[in-house]
Scaffold this motif. Structure first.
Motif, PDB file in Angstrom:
ATOM      1  N   ARG A 148      13.715 -28.847 -20.143  1.00 24.66           N
ATOM      2  CA  ARG A 148      12.935 -29.971 -19.598  1.00 24.66           C
ATOM      3  C   ARG A 148      11.617 -29.509 -18.978  1.00 24.66           C
ATOM      4  NH1 ARG A 148      14.700 -33.954 -14.674  1.00 24.66           N
ATOM      5  NH2 ARG A 148      12.894 -35.306 -14.821  1.00 24.66           N
ATOM      6  N   HIS A 149      11.646 -28.415 -18.232  1.00 22.62           N
ATOM      7  CA  HIS A 149      10.473 -28.023 -17.456  1.00 22.62           C
ATOM      8  C   HIS A 149       9.612 -26.950 -18.110  1.00 22.62           C
ATOM      9  CE1 HIS A 149      11.782 -30.545 -14.178  1.00 22.62           C
ATOM     10  NE2 HIS A 149      12.973 -29.993 -14.229  1.00 22.62           N
ATOM     11  N   ALA A 150      10.111 -26.266 -19.102  1.00 23.84           N
ATOM     12  CA  ALA A 150       9.325 -25.182 -19.696  1.00 23.84           C
ATOM     13  C   ALA A 150       9.195 -25.276 -21.208  1.00 23.84           C
ATOM     14  CB  ALA A 150       9.927 -23.828 -19.319  1.00 23.84           C
ATOM     15  N   LEU A 151      10.281 -25.519 -21.899  1.00 28.08           N
ATOM     16  CA  LEU A 151      10.235 -25.483 -23.361  1.00 28.08           C
ATOM     17  C   LEU A 151       9.702 -26.769 -23.971  1.00 28.08           C
ATOM     18  CD1 LEU A 151      13.597 -23.688 -24.213  1.00 28.08           C
ATOM     19  CD2 LEU A 151      11.332 -22.688 -23.851  1.00 28.08           C
ATOM     20  N   ALA A 152      10.070 -27.911 -23.405  1.00 30.41           N
ATOM     21  CA  ALA A 152       9.682 -29.191 -24.005  1.00 30.41           C
ATOM     22  C   ALA A 152       8.169 -29.355 -24.069  1.00 30.41           C
ATOM     23  CB  ALA A 152      10.302 -30.347 -23.230  1.00 30.41           C
ATOM     24  N   GLY A 153       7.451 -28.846 -23.091  1.00 30.92           N
ATOM     25  CA  GLY A 153       6.000 -28.984 -23.081  1.00 30.92           C
ATOM     26  C   GLY A 153       5.268 -27.800 -23.660  1.00 30.92           C
ATOM     27  N   ALA A 154       5.996 -26.837 -24.197  1.00 27.12           N
ATOM     28  CA  ALA A 154       5.364 -25.610 -24.700  1.00 27.12           C
ATOM     29  C   ALA A 154       4.575 -25.847 -25.979  1.00 27.12           C
ATOM     30  CB  ALA A 154       6.413 -24.524 -24.925  1.00 27.12           C
ATOM     31  N   GLY A 155       4.904 -26.892 -26.719  1.00 19.02           N
ATOM     32  CA  GLY A 155       4.170 -27.224 -27.932  1.00 19.02           C
ATOM     33  C   GLY A 155       4.566 -26.417 -29.148  1.00 19.02           C
ATOM     34  N   ASP A 156       5.493 -25.501 -29.005  1.00 20.48           N
ATOM     35  CA  ASP A 156       5.936 -24.671 -30.124  1.00 20.48           C
ATOM     36  C   ASP A 156       7.452 -24.722 -30.163  1.00 20.48           C
ATOM     37  OD1 ASP A 156       6.520 -22.755 -32.023  1.00 20.48           O
ATOM     38  OD2 ASP A 156       5.527 -21.111 -30.986  1.00 20.48           O
ATOM     39  N   ALA A 157       8.009 -25.255 -31.230  1.00 22.56           N
ATOM     40  CA  ALA A 157       9.457 -25.410 -31.342  1.00 22.56           C
ATOM     41  C   ALA A 157      10.192 -24.074 -31.323  1.00 22.56           C
ATOM     42  CB  ALA A 157       9.804 -26.170 -32.613  1.00 22.56           C
ATOM     43  N   ASP A 158       9.482 -22.974 -31.583  1.00 20.08           N
ATOM     44  CA  ASP A 158      10.119 -21.662 -31.587  1.00 20.08           C
ATOM     45  C   ASP A 158      10.044 -20.951 -30.236  1.00 20.08           C
ATOM     46  OD1 ASP A 158      10.892 -21.846 -34.242  1.00 20.08           O
ATOM     47  OD2 ASP A 158       8.987 -21.061 -34.961  1.00 20.08           O
ATOM     48  N   THR A 159       9.406 -21.570 -29.231  1.00 18.79           N
ATOM     49  CA  THR A 159       9.353 -20.965 -27.904  1.00 18.79           C
ATOM     50  C   THR A 159      10.773 -20.859 -27.370  1.00 18.79           C
ATOM     51  OG1 THR A 159       7.176 -21.893 -27.506  1.00 18.79           O
ATOM     52  CG2 THR A 159       8.406 -21.202 -25.578  1.00 18.79           C
ATOM     53  N   LYS A 160      11.096 -19.711 -26.796  1.00 24.20           N
ATOM     54  CA  LYS A 160      12.467 -19.455 -26.381  1.00 24.20           C
ATOM     55  C   LYS A 160      12.587 -19.219 -24.879  1.00 24.20           C
ATOM     56  CE  LYS A 160      14.112 -17.363 -30.671  1.00 24.20           C
ATOM     57  NZ  LYS A 160      13.098 -17.862 -31.538  1.00 24.20           N
ATOM     58  N   ALA A 161      13.756 -19.572 -24.372  1.00 26.81           N
ATOM     59  CA  ALA A 161      14.208 -19.171 -23.047  1.00 26.81           C
ATOM     60  C   ALA A 161      15.426 -18.288 -23.298  1.00 26.81           C
ATOM     61  CB  ALA A 161      14.575 -20.379 -22.207  1.00 26.81           C
ATOM     62  N   SER A 162      15.877 -17.589 -22.282  1.00 25.24           N
ATOM     63  CA  SER A 162      17.009 -16.691 -22.480  1.00 25.24           C
ATOM     64  C   SER A 162      18.032 -16.828 -21.365  1.00 25.24           C
ATOM     65  CB  SER A 162      16.532 -15.236 -22.529  1.00 25.24           C
ATOM     66  OG  SER A 162      15.680 -15.051 -23.631  1.00 25.24           O
ATOM     67  N   LEU A 163      19.277 -16.679 -21.748  1.00 29.28           N
ATOM     68  CA  LEU A 163      20.405 -16.679 -20.831  1.00 29.28           C
ATOM     69  C   LEU A 163      20.944 -15.260 -20.753  1.00 29.28           C
ATOM     70  CD1 LEU A 163      23.005 -17.778 -19.347  1.00 29.28           C
ATOM     71  CD2 LEU A 163      23.953 -18.061 -21.658  1.00 29.28           C
ATOM     72  N   GLY A 164      21.209 -14.792 -19.549  1.00 26.93           N
ATOM     73  CA  GLY A 164      21.876 -13.509 -19.365  1.00 26.93           C
ATOM     74  C   GLY A 164      23.082 -13.710 -18.464  1.00 26.93           C
ATOM     75  N   MET A 165      24.192 -13.064 -18.802  1.00 26.91           N
ATOM     76  CA  MET A 165      25.406 -13.124 -17.973  1.00 26.91           C
ATOM     77  C   MET A 165      25.906 -11.706 -17.747  1.00 26.91           C
ATOM     78  SD  MET A 165      27.529 -16.400 -19.480  1.00 26.91           S
ATOM     79  CE  MET A 165      28.171 -15.488 -20.867  1.00 26.91           C
ATOM     80  N   VAL A 166      26.305 -11.441 -16.504  1.00 28.21           N
ATOM     81  CA  VAL A 166      26.849 -10.133 -16.146  1.00 28.21           C
ATOM     82  C   VAL A 166      28.168 -10.355 -15.431  1.00 28.21           C
ATOM     83  CG1 VAL A 166      26.493  -8.045 -14.787  1.00 28.21           C
ATOM     84  CG2 VAL A 166      24.553  -9.143 -15.884  1.00 28.21           C
ATOM     85  N   ARG A 167      29.178  -9.666 -15.876  1.00 26.90           N
ATOM     86  CA  ARG A 167      30.470  -9.694 -15.191  1.00 26.90           C
ATOM     87  C   ARG A 167      30.516  -8.476 -14.302  1.00 26.90           C
ATOM     88  NH1 ARG A 167      36.582  -9.230 -17.561  1.00 26.90           N
ATOM     89  NH2 ARG A 167      37.580  -9.533 -15.534  1.00 26.90           N
ATOM     90  N   THR A 168      30.668  -8.717 -13.029  1.00 25.57           N
ATOM     91  CA  THR A 168      30.711  -7.618 -12.071  1.00 25.57           C
ATOM     92  C   THR A 168      31.840  -7.873 -11.085  1.00 25.57           C
ATOM     93  OG1 THR A 168      29.497  -6.465 -10.327  1.00 25.57           O
ATOM     94  CG2 THR A 168      28.848  -8.725 -10.748  1.00 25.57           C
ATOM     95  N   GLY A 169      32.817  -6.990 -11.065  1.00 23.52           N
ATOM     96  CA  GLY A 169      33.966  -7.196 -10.203  1.00 23.52           C
ATOM     97  C   GLY A 169      34.643  -8.510 -10.514  1.00 23.52           C
ATOM     98  N   GLY A 170      34.815  -9.337  -9.488  1.00 21.84           N
ATOM     99  CA  GLY A 170      35.459 -10.631  -9.676  1.00 21.84           C
ATOM    100  C   GLY A 170      34.490 -11.770  -9.848  1.00 21.84           C
TER     101      GLY A 170
END
Length: 124
Positions: A68-90
């Motif tokens: 909503r706040h970054a990709l939709a207004g970027a004007g390029d359908a190939d613009t990407k955001a990224s998700l990162g997940m880290v499992r640490t302890g519990g």
């Protein structure tokens, strides 16, 4: 810093660990569905299946904000955001990075029903 375009940008950066997972996504509905599937599969692979619904909801909200706040207004359908997940302890820590140069800003606090069930305003 803009992450590499590879779907598994963690691997592209040389980050490879059993407790790390990453995926790029665009504002395309199929891409968002793929991210949710990726989260559910990763959480299950980590032996945390009972938390898959909660984690998928959290990531869905973060991804929706990026779209909503970054990709939709970027004007390029190939613009990407990224998700990162880290499992640490519990714990599992997740973050979404988007290409917007705009700084984040704090929103007004949300009003919630009181814990005792009273429906008058209460700010946690």
């Amino acid at each position: 810093m803009t992450p590499p375009a590879a779907p598994d940008w963690g691997l592209a950066l040389g980050i490879s660990a059993a407790g790390f997972a990453a995926r790029a996504f665009t504002c395309n509905a199929a891409s968002l569905k793929s991210v949710r599937h990726f989260v559910r599969e990763t959480i299950s692979d980590w032996g945390l299946g009972p938390f898959a619904d909660d984690m998928t909801t959290v990531v869905g909200e973060l991804a929706a904000n990026a779209i909503r706040h970054a990709l939709a207004g970027a004007g390029d359908a190939d613009t990407k955001a990224s998700l990162g997940m880290v499992r640490t302890g519990g714990a599992v820590v997740c973050a979404v990075v988007d290409p917007s140069p705009a700084p984040q800003h704090a929103a007004a606090p949300t009003t919630w029903p009181r814990p005792d069930g009273d429906c008058s305003s209460w700010t946690p």
